[in-house]
Scaffold this motif. Structure first.
Motif, short mmCIF file in Angstrom:
data_model
loop_
_atom_site.label_atom_id
_atom_site.label_comp_id
_atom_site.label_asym_id
_atom_site.label_seq_id
_atom_site.Cartn_x
_atom_site.Cartn_y
_atom_site.Cartn_z
N MET A 1 0.84 -1.19 0.00
CA MET A 1 0.00 0.00 0.00
C MET A 1 0.88 1.25 0.00
O MET A 1 1.83 1.35 0.76
CB MET A 1 -0.90 0.02 1.24
N ARG A 2 0.54 2.20 -0.88
CA ARG A 2 1.31 3.43 -0.94
C ARG A 2 0.64 4.52 -0.09
O ARG A 2 -0.57 4.51 0.11
CB ARG A 2 1.46 3.90 -2.38
N TYR A 3 1.45 5.46 0.38
CA TYR A 3 0.96 6.51 1.25
C TYR A 3 1.73 7.79 0.98
O TYR A 3 2.78 7.80 0.31
CB TYR A 3 1.10 6.10 2.72
N VAL A 4 1.19 8.89 1.50
CA VAL A 4 1.79 10.21 1.34
C VAL A 4 2.16 10.74 2.72
O VAL A 4 1.32 10.76 3.63
CB VAL A 4 0.81 11.20 0.67
N THR A 5 3.39 11.16 2.89
CA THR A 5 3.79 11.85 4.12
C THR A 5 3.98 13.33 3.79
O THR A 5 4.49 13.68 2.73
CB THR A 5 5.11 11.31 4.70
N VAL A 6 3.53 14.18 4.70
CA VAL A 6 3.72 15.62 4.55
C VAL A 6 4.26 16.16 5.86
O VAL A 6 3.64 16.02 6.91
CB VAL A 6 2.40 16.34 4.20
N THR A 7 5.44 16.75 5.79
CA THR A 7 6.05 17.38 6.96
C THR A 7 6.06 18.89 6.74
O THR A 7 6.57 19.37 5.73
CB THR A 7 7.49 16.89 7.17
N ALA A 8 5.48 19.63 7.68
CA ALA A 8 5.27 21.06 7.47
C ALA A 8 5.78 21.88 8.64
O ALA A 8 5.83 21.41 9.78
CB ALA A 8 3.78 21.34 7.24
N LEU A 9 6.11 23.13 8.33
CA LEU A 9 6.62 24.07 9.33
C LEU A 9 6.30 25.48 8.86
O LEU A 9 6.40 25.78 7.67
CB LEU A 9 8.13 23.88 9.50
N SER A 10 5.93 26.37 9.79
CA SER A 10 5.70 27.77 9.47
C SER A 10 6.22 28.64 10.60
O SER A 10 5.95 28.37 11.77
CB SER A 10 4.20 28.04 9.24
N HIS A 11 6.96 29.68 10.26
CA HIS A 11 7.64 30.51 11.26
C HIS A 11 7.75 31.93 10.73
O HIS A 11 7.97 32.14 9.53
CB HIS A 11 9.03 29.94 11.55
#
Length: 248
Positions: A1-11
């Motif tokens: 099974m394929r998946y999407v990872t999203v790593t986010a940051l706002s500063h």
């Protein structure tokens, strides 16, 4: 099974009093706030997943309002973004929404924002932008796949505060022509979506080196740290998209 990872940051960076950037990851939005640490979300690959940043135009009133309005529209319409035409239509709708909100409040006249992002589909990725926020293909090296809406730069100059297209940003309505392109999707694909608070102060070779050396949360942290060490002249918002798993 394929998946999407999203790593986010706002500063907000070191020079701005407020964060006028906004971010959308699927149904989740982050508007004008600060993430103390990179946040990683995981989604099954299937329904359209929109990941985008919006950079409220500095020096204009209501930049954070324009960017927040844009990402909230993208979050609401995200599940329907299954084609280039659908993405273009929603970005044009965002442009109308920014102008309409500005017309209702004199204090928001000329507010505007850039936007850049990607919609992850089961077999392809739709990359889009209006303005100078960027989408970079980081699978093998680093390659810009968005199109900067800015005038040509003279030799030796890496950036400019001038943009030739935005959502809102004028006293009179201006239509937009969004940049949208389709790329095939494969396990191992990796994209960096970011505002110019990262790409203006940090050279592309440095960004590429950090992405080669690190993944996910550590990569996001090191990119943010590089922008801060370069003076943090603007708000910094970024999202790293990765495609994992197997096709079976």
């Amino acid at each position: 099974m394929r998946y999407v990872t999203v790593t986010a940051l706002s500063h907000p960076g070191l020079m701005r009093e407020h964060n006028e950037d906004s971010l959308v990851v699927g149904p989740w939005t982050l508007c004008g706030t600060v993430t103390e640490n990179p946040q990683t979300l995981v989604f099954p690959l299937g329904k359209p997943l929109v990941v985008a940043v919006a950079d409220g135009m500095g020096g204009q009133p209501g930049g954070e309002v324009a960017s927040a309005l844009t990402v909230r529209h993208l979050a609401a319409y995200g599940p329907s973004l299954d084609s280039e035409e659908a993405v273009r239509d929603v970005l044009k709708l965002c442009n109308h929404a920014v102008y309409t909100a500005a017309d209702r409040d004199p204090e928001l006249t000329t507010m505007g924002t850039t936007v850049a992002g990607a919609v992850v589909l089961p077999d392809s990725t739709l990359v889009f932008n209006v303005g100078d926020s960027r989408v970079l293909d980081a699978r093998d090296g680093l390659r810009q796949v968005s199109v900067d809406d800015s005038p040509p730069l003279p030799p030796g100059q890496r950036s400019t505060p001038v943009i030739t297209q935005s959502l809102g940003g004028s006293t009179r309505f201006n239509a937009v022509t969004p940049h949208v392109r389709t790329s095939p999707l494969a396990t191992g694909d990796r994209y960096l979506v970011c505002t110019d608070g990262l790409t203006d102060p940090v050279p592309e070779d440095d960004v590429a080196g950090l992405l080669r050396a690190h993944d996910n949360g550590r990569a996001a942290f090191e990119l943010w740290k590089s922008a801060i060490e370069a003076g943090g002249p603007d708000n910094i918002t970024l999202a790293l998209i990765g495609i994992g798993g197997t096709s079976e």
